[in-house]
Design a protein around this motif. Structure first.
Motif, short mmCIF file in Angstrom:
data_model
loop_
_atom_site.label_atom_id
_atom_site.label_comp_id
_atom_site.label_asym_id
_atom_site.label_seq_id
_atom_site.Cartn_x
_atom_site.Cartn_y
_atom_site.Cartn_z
N LEU A 22 -1.83 -49.38 10.17
CA LEU A 22 -3.10 -48.67 10.03
C LEU A 22 -2.95 -47.32 9.35
O LEU A 22 -3.91 -46.82 8.77
CB LEU A 22 -3.75 -48.50 11.39
CG LEU A 22 -4.20 -49.80 12.04
CD1 LEU A 22 -4.75 -49.55 13.43
CD2 LEU A 22 -5.23 -50.50 11.20
N ASN A 23 -1.76 -46.71 9.42
CA ASN A 23 -1.55 -45.41 8.77
C ASN A 23 -1.79 -45.51 7.27
O ASN A 23 -2.43 -44.63 6.69
CB ASN A 23 -0.14 -44.88 9.04
CG ASN A 23 0.01 -44.34 10.45
OD1 ASN A 23 -0.95 -44.06 11.13
ND2 ASN A 23 1.25 -44.21 10.88
N GLY A 24 -1.28 -46.53 6.65
CA GLY A 24 -1.48 -46.71 5.21
C GLY A 24 -2.93 -46.96 4.86
O GLY A 24 -3.45 -46.40 3.90
N PHE A 25 -3.60 -47.78 5.66
CA PHE A 25 -5.01 -48.07 5.42
C PHE A 25 -5.87 -46.82 5.56
O PHE A 25 -6.69 -46.52 4.70
CB PHE A 25 -5.50 -49.15 6.40
CG PHE A 25 -6.96 -49.45 6.28
CD1 PHE A 25 -7.42 -50.24 5.23
CD2 PHE A 25 -7.86 -48.95 7.19
CE1 PHE A 25 -8.77 -50.52 5.11
CE2 PHE A 25 -9.22 -49.22 7.08
CZ PHE A 25 -9.67 -50.01 6.04
N VAL A 26 -5.66 -46.08 6.63
CA VAL A 26 -6.45 -44.86 6.87
C VAL A 26 -6.11 -43.82 5.82
O VAL A 26 -7.00 -43.13 5.30
CB VAL A 26 -6.21 -44.32 8.29
CG1 VAL A 26 -6.81 -42.94 8.47
CG2 VAL A 26 -6.77 -45.28 9.33
N GLY A 27 -4.85 -43.70 5.45
CA GLY A 27 -4.44 -42.72 4.46
C GLY A 27 -5.02 -42.98 3.08
O GLY A 27 -5.34 -42.05 2.34
N HIS A 28 -5.19 -44.25 2.72
CA HIS A 28 -5.69 -44.59 1.38
C HIS A 28 -7.21 -44.68 1.30
O HIS A 28 -7.79 -44.34 0.28
CB HIS A 28 -5.10 -45.91 0.91
CG HIS A 28 -3.65 -45.85 0.57
ND1 HIS A 28 -3.03 -44.74 0.06
CD2 HIS A 28 -2.68 -46.78 0.68
CE1 HIS A 28 -1.76 -44.99 -0.14
NE2 HIS A 28 -1.50 -46.22 0.25
N TYR A 29 -7.85 -45.19 2.32
CA TYR A 29 -9.26 -45.53 2.22
C TYR A 29 -10.22 -44.65 3.02
O TYR A 29 -11.42 -44.74 2.82
CB TYR A 29 -9.48 -46.98 2.63
CG TYR A 29 -8.74 -47.94 1.74
CD1 TYR A 29 -9.11 -48.12 0.43
CD2 TYR A 29 -7.65 -48.66 2.22
CE1 TYR A 29 -8.43 -48.98 -0.40
CE2 TYR A 29 -6.96 -49.53 1.40
CZ TYR A 29 -7.36 -49.69 0.09
OH TYR A 29 -6.68 -50.55 -0.72
N MET A 30 -9.74 -43.82 3.91
CA MET A 30 -10.62 -42.98 4.71
C MET A 30 -10.28 -41.51 4.47
O MET A 30 -9.15 -41.09 4.71
CB MET A 30 -10.47 -43.30 6.20
CG MET A 30 -10.93 -44.67 6.56
SD MET A 30 -10.78 -44.94 8.32
CE MET A 30 -11.33 -46.60 8.46
N PRO A 31 -11.25 -40.74 4.00
CA PRO A 31 -10.97 -39.32 3.74
C PRO A 31 -10.82 -38.53 5.04
O PRO A 31 -11.62 -38.67 5.96
CB PRO A 31 -12.18 -38.85 2.95
CG PRO A 31 -13.28 -39.77 3.36
CD PRO A 31 -12.62 -41.09 3.65
N ILE A 32 -9.79 -37.73 5.12
CA ILE A 32 -9.53 -36.86 6.26
C ILE A 32 -9.62 -35.43 5.76
O ILE A 32 -8.90 -35.04 4.85
CB ILE A 32 -8.15 -37.12 6.89
CG1 ILE A 32 -7.99 -38.58 7.30
CG2 ILE A 32 -7.91 -36.20 8.07
CD1 ILE A 32 -8.89 -39.05 8.40
#
Length: 70
Positions: A22-32
Motif C-alpha cells: 500500500l505504501n507504493g500505491f498511496v505514494g503514487h496516487y494519493m497526494p499527501i
C-alpha cells in the motif's frame, strides 16, 4: 455468528495485507500535503485507512460468497 466472522476476516485482512504493497500505491496516487513529521503522520494514517477499507471490502465479499454457498 455473521458479525463475528466479519470481524475475524477484517482483523485478519488488516494483519495480513502488507504495508509495503500500500505504501507504493498511496505514494503514487494519493497526494499527501504537509511538511516533515505532519506529512509522515498523514501518510501513515492514509495507509492505515486504505488498509482498513480494503480489508472490509474483502471481508464483505467473502461473507457474501459464504452466504451464497451455504
Amino acid at each position: 455468528m455473521k458479525i463475528l466472522m466479519f470481524f475475524i476476516l477484517l482483523i485478519a485482512g488488516i494483519v495480513l495485507i502488507l504495508d509495503s504493497w500500500l505504501n507504493g500505491f498511496v505514494g503514487h496516487y494519493m497526494p499527501i500535503h504537509g511538511d516533515g513529521e505532519e506529512a509522515m503522520d498523514d501518510f501513515a494514517f492514509t495507509v492505515l485507512c486504505t488498509k482498513a477499507v480494503l480489508s472490509a471490502a474483502i471481508a464483505l465479499a467473502l461473507m457474501c460468497i459464504y452466504r451464497k454457498v451455504r
